[in-house]
Design an enzyme around this catalytic site. Sequence first.
Site, PDB file in Angstrom:
ATOM      1  N   ILE A 138      70.901  64.309 -40.744  1.00 14.29           N
ATOM      2  CA  ILE A 138      72.245  64.180 -40.186  1.00 14.29           C
ATOM      3  C   ILE A 138      73.050  65.437 -40.516  1.00 14.29           C
ATOM      4  O   ILE A 138      73.146  65.832 -41.682  1.00 14.29           O
ATOM      5  CB  ILE A 138      72.981  62.947 -40.739  1.00 14.29           C
ATOM      6  CG1 ILE A 138      72.160  61.678 -40.471  1.00 14.29           C
ATOM      7  CG2 ILE A 138      74.369  62.833 -40.129  1.00 14.29           C
ATOM      8  CD1 ILE A 138      71.948  61.354 -39.029  1.00 14.29           C
ATOM      9  N   TYR A 183      61.979  57.617 -52.002  1.00 12.55           N
ATOM     10  CA  TYR A 183      62.962  57.369 -50.947  1.00 12.55           C
ATOM     11  C   TYR A 183      62.291  56.703 -49.748  1.00 12.55           C
ATOM     12  O   TYR A 183      62.767  55.694 -49.220  1.00 12.55           O
ATOM     13  CB  TYR A 183      63.615  58.693 -50.541  1.00 12.55           C
ATOM     14  CG  TYR A 183      64.586  58.621 -49.393  1.00 12.55           C
ATOM     15  CD1 TYR A 183      65.827  58.020 -49.539  1.00 12.55           C
ATOM     16  CD2 TYR A 183      64.269  59.186 -48.158  1.00 12.55           C
ATOM     17  CE1 TYR A 183      66.735  57.965 -48.484  1.00 12.55           C
ATOM     18  CE2 TYR A 183      65.166  59.142 -47.102  1.00 12.55           C
ATOM     19  CZ  TYR A 183      66.393  58.535 -47.272  1.00 12.55           C
ATOM     20  OH  TYR A 183      67.277  58.490 -46.223  1.00 12.55           O
ATOM     21  N   GLY A 241      79.670  57.990 -49.122  1.00 12.76           N
ATOM     22  CA  GLY A 241      78.531  58.863 -48.861  1.00 12.76           C
ATOM     23  C   GLY A 241      78.693  59.691 -47.601  1.00 12.76           C
ATOM     24  O   GLY A 241      79.708  59.625 -46.912  1.00 12.76           O
ATOM     25  N   GLN A 242      77.656  60.464 -47.288  1.00 10.42           N
ATOM     26  CA  GLN A 242      77.726  61.390 -46.155  1.00 10.42           C
ATOM     27  C   GLN A 242      78.032  60.675 -44.846  1.00 10.42           C
ATOM     28  O   GLN A 242      78.917  61.085 -44.095  1.00 10.42           O
ATOM     29  CB  GLN A 242      76.412  62.167 -46.009  1.00 10.42           C
ATOM     30  CG  GLN A 242      76.456  63.212 -44.891  1.00 10.42           C
ATOM     31  CD  GLN A 242      75.096  63.780 -44.523  1.00 10.42           C
ATOM     32  OE1 GLN A 242      74.073  63.164 -44.790  1.00 10.42           O
ATOM     33  NE2 GLN A 242      75.093  64.942 -43.909  1.00 10.42           N
ATOM     34  N   GLY A 266      79.053  51.677 -49.976  1.00 15.13           N
ATOM     35  CA  GLY A 266      78.618  53.064 -50.065  1.00 15.13           C
ATOM     36  C   GLY A 266      79.423  53.921 -49.112  1.00 15.13           C
ATOM     37  O   GLY A 266      78.921  54.884 -48.516  1.00 15.13           O
ATOM     38  N   ASP A 277      83.180  51.407 -52.512  1.00 13.63           N
ATOM     39  CA  ASP A 277      82.353  52.437 -53.130  1.00 13.63           C
ATOM     40  C   ASP A 277      82.545  52.383 -54.641  1.00 13.63           C
ATOM     41  O   ASP A 277      83.571  51.908 -55.140  1.00 13.63           O
ATOM     42  CB  ASP A 277      82.717  53.830 -52.609  1.00 13.63           C
ATOM     43  CG  ASP A 277      81.610  54.846 -52.849  1.00 13.63           C
ATOM     44  OD1 ASP A 277      80.782  55.038 -51.927  1.00 13.63           O
ATOM     45  OD2 ASP A 277      81.553  55.419 -53.944  1.00 13.63           O
TER      46      ASP A 277
END
Length: 320
Positions: free
Chosen positions: A171, A141, A11-12, A8, A34
């Site tokens: 974040i 989530y 991602g951010q 991943g 990814d």
Amino acid sequence: MKNILVVGAGGQIGSELVPHLQKIYGNSNVVAADINTKCADVFKDGPFELLDALDAQKFADIVKKYKIDTIYNMVALLSATGEKNPQLAWKINMGALMNSLEIAREFNCAVFTPSSIGAFGPNSPKDNTPQDTIMRPTTIYGICKVTGEMLGDYYFQKYGVDTRSVRFPGIISNVTLPGGGTTDYAVEIYYGAIQQKHYVCPLPEGTYLDMMYMPDALDACVQLMEADPSKLKHRNSFNVTAMSFEPSQIYAAIKKRIPDFTMEYDVDPVKKAIADSWPNYMDDSCAREEWGWNPKWNLETMTDDMLKVIGEKYKAGLLK
């Protein structure tokens, strides 16, 4: 020297975690993976593998190929996005985690999987939320995160897998754009201040949430994974935070630096309901005591840096 796989990676957090780890452990020792093919152009300084984290066989093949000993599982559909398709959120979030844990068990890897303030629910204490408390989240989530924490502890206790985790707050980053989280407003507001001198806030005034600047988040990942395991009592998962504020406070911090900046409210009921179920601020004393957590950034220093970096991008024509 560690051999690290970041799943991943696009991602951010992952997109900034990879270069951060490369600086510490060397480019060739950090493999980015990814599902997004465009990530191959981003991660040019080290190995990159195209990977759907739900493909257990390919996941395992990559771990074997690079002799991976540490997996950072950063795969997740975030809170607000997950509510739009909870079945998909469960499939992705839990599927990637189970594959990470099973592969770690087979190949003797350590595993870092971030949890979240989303793991708490409306029955959790709102102020100074304890490390150990009732956790009954009301979002898919959050349910995934609580389940992930329990699975991490289970794999440690039953199989001896070195699992570790932190409960991240919101974040804030000046590099990657938000990805569908409830705390995204705290990133978007800086772009609004620079680009339009105006921002429409989706959360109401008075909505306090824990937040953290990305440099602190990256440090938290590495510090925990480097910590002496004999000193870790909690493992999955540690409360960590750096600051807590509500929309009018971040607005005031920006307006102090950009006097003509304005903000209005247009409350998103879904995001409001999610935010209302989360802590105002967490007690992160266990992280401080067990592995020396100590954030470096606060609202004022972060605001200076965010406006500087985003402002430079805007002047250079790098923002859409």
